[in-house]
Design a protein around this motif. Structure first.
Motif, PDB file in Angstrom:
ATOM      1  N   HIS A  53       0.712  -1.229   0.094  1.00  0.00           N
ATOM      2  CA  HIS A  53      -0.215   0.032  -0.157  1.00  0.00           C
ATOM      3  C   HIS A  53       0.880   1.098   0.010  1.00  0.00           C
ATOM      4  O   HIS A  53       0.401   2.223  -0.636  1.00  0.00           O
ATOM      5  CB  HIS A  53      -0.904   0.068   1.236  1.00  0.00           C
ATOM      6  N   THR A  54       1.919   1.181   0.605  1.00  0.00           N
ATOM      7  CA  THR A  54       2.851   2.328   0.949  1.00  0.00           C
ATOM      8  C   THR A  54       3.517   2.651  -0.517  1.00  0.00           C
ATOM      9  O   THR A  54       3.526   3.712  -1.264  1.00  0.00           O
ATOM     10  CB  THR A  54       3.934   2.124   1.493  1.00  0.00           C
ATOM     11  N   TYR A  55       3.810   1.282  -1.362  1.00  0.00           N
ATOM     12  CA  TYR A  55       4.338   1.747  -2.741  1.00  0.00           C
ATOM     13  C   TYR A  55       3.263   2.307  -3.552  1.00  0.00           C
ATOM     14  O   TYR A  55       3.546   3.309  -4.538  1.00  0.00           O
ATOM     15  CB  TYR A  55       4.524   0.175  -3.180  1.00  0.00           C
ATOM     16  N   GLN A  56       2.108   1.952  -3.482  1.00  0.00           N
ATOM     17  CA  GLN A  56       0.979   2.444  -4.651  1.00  0.00           C
ATOM     18  C   GLN A  56       0.750   3.847  -4.185  1.00  0.00           C
ATOM     19  O   GLN A  56       0.508   4.740  -5.042  1.00  0.00           O
ATOM     20  CB  GLN A  56      -0.473   1.804  -4.029  1.00  0.00           C
ATOM     21  N   GLU A  57       1.010   4.319  -2.641  1.00  0.00           N
ATOM     22  CA  GLU A  57       0.817   5.771  -2.364  1.00  0.00           C
ATOM     23  C   GLU A  57       2.044   6.449  -2.855  1.00  0.00           C
ATOM     24  O   GLU A  57       1.785   7.702  -3.412  1.00  0.00           O
ATOM     25  CB  GLU A  57       0.868   5.896  -0.979  1.00  0.00           C
ATOM     26  N   MET A  59       3.533   5.942  -5.597  1.00  0.00           N
ATOM     27  CA  MET A  59       3.688   5.848  -6.969  1.00  0.00           C
ATOM     28  C   MET A  59       2.565   6.845  -7.267  1.00  0.00           C
ATOM     29  O   MET A  59       2.266   7.089  -8.592  1.00  0.00           O
ATOM     30  CB  MET A  59       3.312   4.472  -7.703  1.00  0.00           C
ATOM     31  N   LYS A  60       1.757   7.591  -6.465  1.00  0.00           N
ATOM     32  CA  LYS A  60       0.851   8.442  -6.514  1.00  0.00           C
ATOM     33  C   LYS A  60      -0.119   8.321  -7.691  1.00  0.00           C
ATOM     34  O   LYS A  60      -0.538   8.915  -8.748  1.00  0.00           O
ATOM     35  CB  LYS A  60       1.717   9.795  -7.149  1.00  0.00           C
ATOM     36  N   GLY A  61      -0.493   7.069  -7.558  1.00  0.00           N
ATOM     37  CA  GLY A  61      -1.748   6.675  -8.429  1.00  0.00           C
ATOM     38  C   GLY A  61      -1.405   6.157  -9.646  1.00  0.00           C
ATOM     39  O   GLY A  61      -2.142   5.942 -10.777  1.00  0.00           O
ATOM     40  N   ARG A  62      -0.100   5.602  -9.834  1.00  0.00           N
ATOM     41  CA  ARG A  62       0.349   5.184 -11.027  1.00  0.00           C
ATOM     42  C   ARG A  62       0.873   3.756 -10.884  1.00  0.00           C
ATOM     43  O   ARG A  62       1.492   3.478  -9.798  1.00  0.00           O
ATOM     44  CB  ARG A  62       1.339   5.884 -11.838  1.00  0.00           C
ATOM     45  N   THR A  63       0.634   2.704 -11.624  1.00  0.00           N
ATOM     46  CA  THR A  63       1.096   1.219 -11.727  1.00  0.00           C
ATOM     47  C   THR A  63       1.785   0.953 -12.794  1.00  0.00           C
ATOM     48  O   THR A  63       1.110   1.342 -14.106  1.00  0.00           O
ATOM     49  CB  THR A  63       0.178   0.300 -11.270  1.00  0.00           C
ATOM     50  N   ILE A  64       2.766   0.362 -12.733  1.00  0.00           N
ATOM     51  CA  ILE A  64       3.586  -0.049 -14.139  1.00  0.00           C
ATOM     52  C   ILE A  64       3.207  -1.561 -14.480  1.00  0.00           C
ATOM     53  O   ILE A  64       3.681  -2.241 -13.422  1.00  0.00           O
ATOM     54  CB  ILE A  64       5.147   0.330 -13.948  1.00  0.00           C
ATOM     55  N   SER A  65       2.628  -1.823 -15.174  1.00  0.00           N
ATOM     56  CA  SER A  65       1.891  -3.043 -15.623  1.00  0.00           C
ATOM     57  C   SER A  65       2.255  -3.270 -17.229  1.00  0.00           C
ATOM     58  O   SER A  65       2.006  -2.535 -17.880  1.00  0.00           O
ATOM     59  CB  SER A  65       0.605  -3.211 -15.168  1.00  0.00           C
ATOM     60  N   MET A 123      -4.664   7.931   2.691  1.00  0.00           N
ATOM     61  CA  MET A 123      -4.214   8.019   1.453  1.00  0.00           C
ATOM     62  C   MET A 123      -3.844   9.083   0.909  1.00  0.00           C
ATOM     63  O   MET A 123      -4.778   9.927   0.380  1.00  0.00           O
ATOM     64  CB  MET A 123      -4.725   6.972   0.449  1.00  0.00           C
ATOM     65  N   GLN A 124      -2.649   9.238   0.695  1.00  0.00           N
ATOM     66  CA  GLN A 124      -2.165  10.796  -0.063  1.00  0.00           C
ATOM     67  C   GLN A 124      -2.087  10.856  -1.576  1.00  0.00           C
ATOM     68  O   GLN A 124      -2.334  11.941  -2.058  1.00  0.00           O
ATOM     69  CB  GLN A 124      -0.779  11.119   0.599  1.00  0.00           C
ATOM     70  N   ALA A 125      -2.351   9.595  -2.292  1.00  0.00           N
ATOM     71  CA  ALA A 125      -2.363   9.520  -3.619  1.00  0.00           C
ATOM     72  C   ALA A 125      -4.012   9.585  -4.041  1.00  0.00           C
ATOM     73  O   ALA A 125      -4.743   9.347  -3.168  1.00  0.00           O
ATOM     74  CB  ALA A 125      -1.659   8.295  -4.124  1.00  0.00           C
ATOM     75  N   PRO A 126      -4.227  10.027  -5.210  1.00  0.00           N
ATOM     76  CA  PRO A 126      -5.700  10.016  -5.576  1.00  0.00           C
ATOM     77  C   PRO A 126      -6.205   8.528  -5.771  1.00  0.00           C
ATOM     78  O   PRO A 126      -6.490   8.229  -7.050  1.00  0.00           O
ATOM     79  CB  PRO A 126      -5.631  10.796  -6.833  1.00  0.00           C
ATOM     80  N   ILE A 127      -6.110   7.939  -4.830  1.00  0.00           N
ATOM     81  CA  ILE A 127      -6.811   6.340  -4.888  1.00  0.00           C
ATOM     82  C   ILE A 127      -7.832   6.340  -3.874  1.00  0.00           C
ATOM     83  O   ILE A 127      -7.632   6.730  -2.702  1.00  0.00           O
ATOM     84  CB  ILE A 127      -5.550   5.536  -4.460  1.00  0.00           C
ATOM     85  N   THR A 128      -8.982   5.741  -4.166  1.00  0.00           N
ATOM     86  CA  THR A 128      -9.915   5.369  -3.041  1.00  0.00           C
ATOM     87  C   THR A 128      -9.897   3.868  -2.567  1.00  0.00           C
ATOM     88  O   THR A 128      -9.589   3.078  -3.358  1.00  0.00           O
ATOM     89  CB  THR A 128     -11.476   5.496  -3.956  1.00  0.00           C
ATOM     90  N   THR A 129      -9.700   3.908  -1.310  1.00  0.00           N
ATOM     91  CA  THR A 129      -9.558   2.450  -0.525  1.00  0.00           C
ATOM     92  C   THR A 129     -10.914   2.093  -0.390  1.00  0.00           C
ATOM     93  O   THR A 129     -11.829   2.905   0.004  1.00  0.00           O
ATOM     94  CB  THR A 129      -8.523   2.695   0.672  1.00  0.00           C
ATOM     95  N   ILE A 130     -11.035   0.637  -0.701  1.00  0.00           N
ATOM     96  CA  ILE A 130     -12.291   0.045  -0.412  1.00  0.00           C
ATOM     97  C   ILE A 130     -11.983  -1.401   0.359  1.00  0.00           C
ATOM     98  O   ILE A 130     -11.123  -1.811  -0.066  1.00  0.00           O
ATOM     99  CB  ILE A 130     -13.004  -0.441  -1.575  1.00  0.00           C
TER     100      ILE A 130
END
Length: 297
Positions: A53-57, A59-65, A123-130
């Protein structure tokens, strides 16, 4: 220049007790818990979740896939174990630390729990947690679900705070999160009762945000995402505004864990015996499905 790290490679090589999945259409990142040896928050599970989750935060809402950047809009906390979301704290480890009176060990564990719930809540990134609760979410498992921006539960999901049964209280966010949802009076009544509630009951109380039919939790989650995706920026802004209107600080959470640790260290041998019975019940959640599977085979 930062190296490009593919999420799939990153995730597969680092986690022992969670499984991840990324769905690119809506930018949905999953965290499926699969703790061992019992379905509770082991230290390894907590460390895996916090790393992911810290990695996602960061990365500020970006994932390398698949070698390119994808947008991460949603971060889902769920479970890989049928019938169990999470049964809460590692009671076996608690008992050992309490008998040895090792305050530092208890506090280290408690602060790791707070770091996890705070990351989901703040969460400081523009991500909604569910959180998607299917099955049982007890104690810390319930607190983890409460820390997300949106809580989805199936009707027959069972959630509660059993700590009062062994003369303790839930110290990793329950009062903080519940009081901001349903008021302190109702939150305290829930904590003091030790009652187990269904997902349907908690939805009627305003604790659960989205109610799903049994077996339809993931469908309900994607239905909610499709319905709200066009106004996601507005939803996230309103969420942050709500947190400013009724603010919660990480200092509040840390200070409550100090109270929890001191209370835990005062537990009697009788209290610890009750805790041990709950550990045996947690173990049965693992062994009974395995026995049933062997019988079918």
């Amino acid at each position: 220049m930062n190296a490009v790290v593919d999420f799939q490679q990153y995730s597969n090589g680092n986690f022992e007790q969670i499984r991840t999945r990324f769905d690119a259409e809506y930018g949905v990142m999953w965290s499926f818990m699969r703790p061992e040896p019992r379905p509770c928050f082991t230290k390894t599970t907590l460390q895996d979740l916090l790393q992911h989750h810290t990695y996602q935060e960061n990365m500020k809402g970006r994932t390398i896939s698949n070698g390119s950047f994808q947008k991460t809009n949603y971060l889902i906390l769920a479970s890989d174990l049928p019938g169990v979301f999470n049964l809460g704290g590692d009671l076996a480890a608690f008992g050992e630390a309490i008998r040895a009176q090792t305050r530092k060990e208890l506090l280290t564990y408690a602060r790791l729990c707070i770091d996890n719930v705070w990351t989901l809540y703040n969460m400081q990134a523009p991500i909604t947690t569910i959180s998607l609760v299917q099955g049982q979410a007890m104690g810390g498992g319930f607190e983890g679900a409460l820390s997300t921006h949106v809580m989805i539960a199936e009707k027959s999901a069972r959630m509660g705070l059993p700590e009062v049964l062994f003369n303790l209280f839930p110290g990793m966010g329950a009062l903080s999160f519940l009081s901001r949802k349903i008021g302190m009076r109702a939150a305290e009544a829930m904590v003091r009762s030790g009652k187990v509630y269904t997902g349907e009951e908690l939805y009627e109380m305003g604790v659960v945000d989205v109610l799903a039919e049994d077996g339809q939790g993931e469908k309900a989650l994607y239905d909610w995402i499709r319905k709200n995706h066009r106004s996601l920026n507005s939803f996230q802004a309103i969420q942050r505004a709500k947190q400013r209107v009724n603010p919660l600080t990480v200092e509040e959470l840390y200070e409550i864990t100090e109270i929890w640790v001191d209370a835990a260290l005062r537990l009697s041998e009788r209290d610890l015996k009750i805790m041990e019975r709950l550990v045996r019940a947690q173990n049965r959640k693992v062994t009974e499905p395995a026995i049933a599977e062997q019988a079918i085979a």
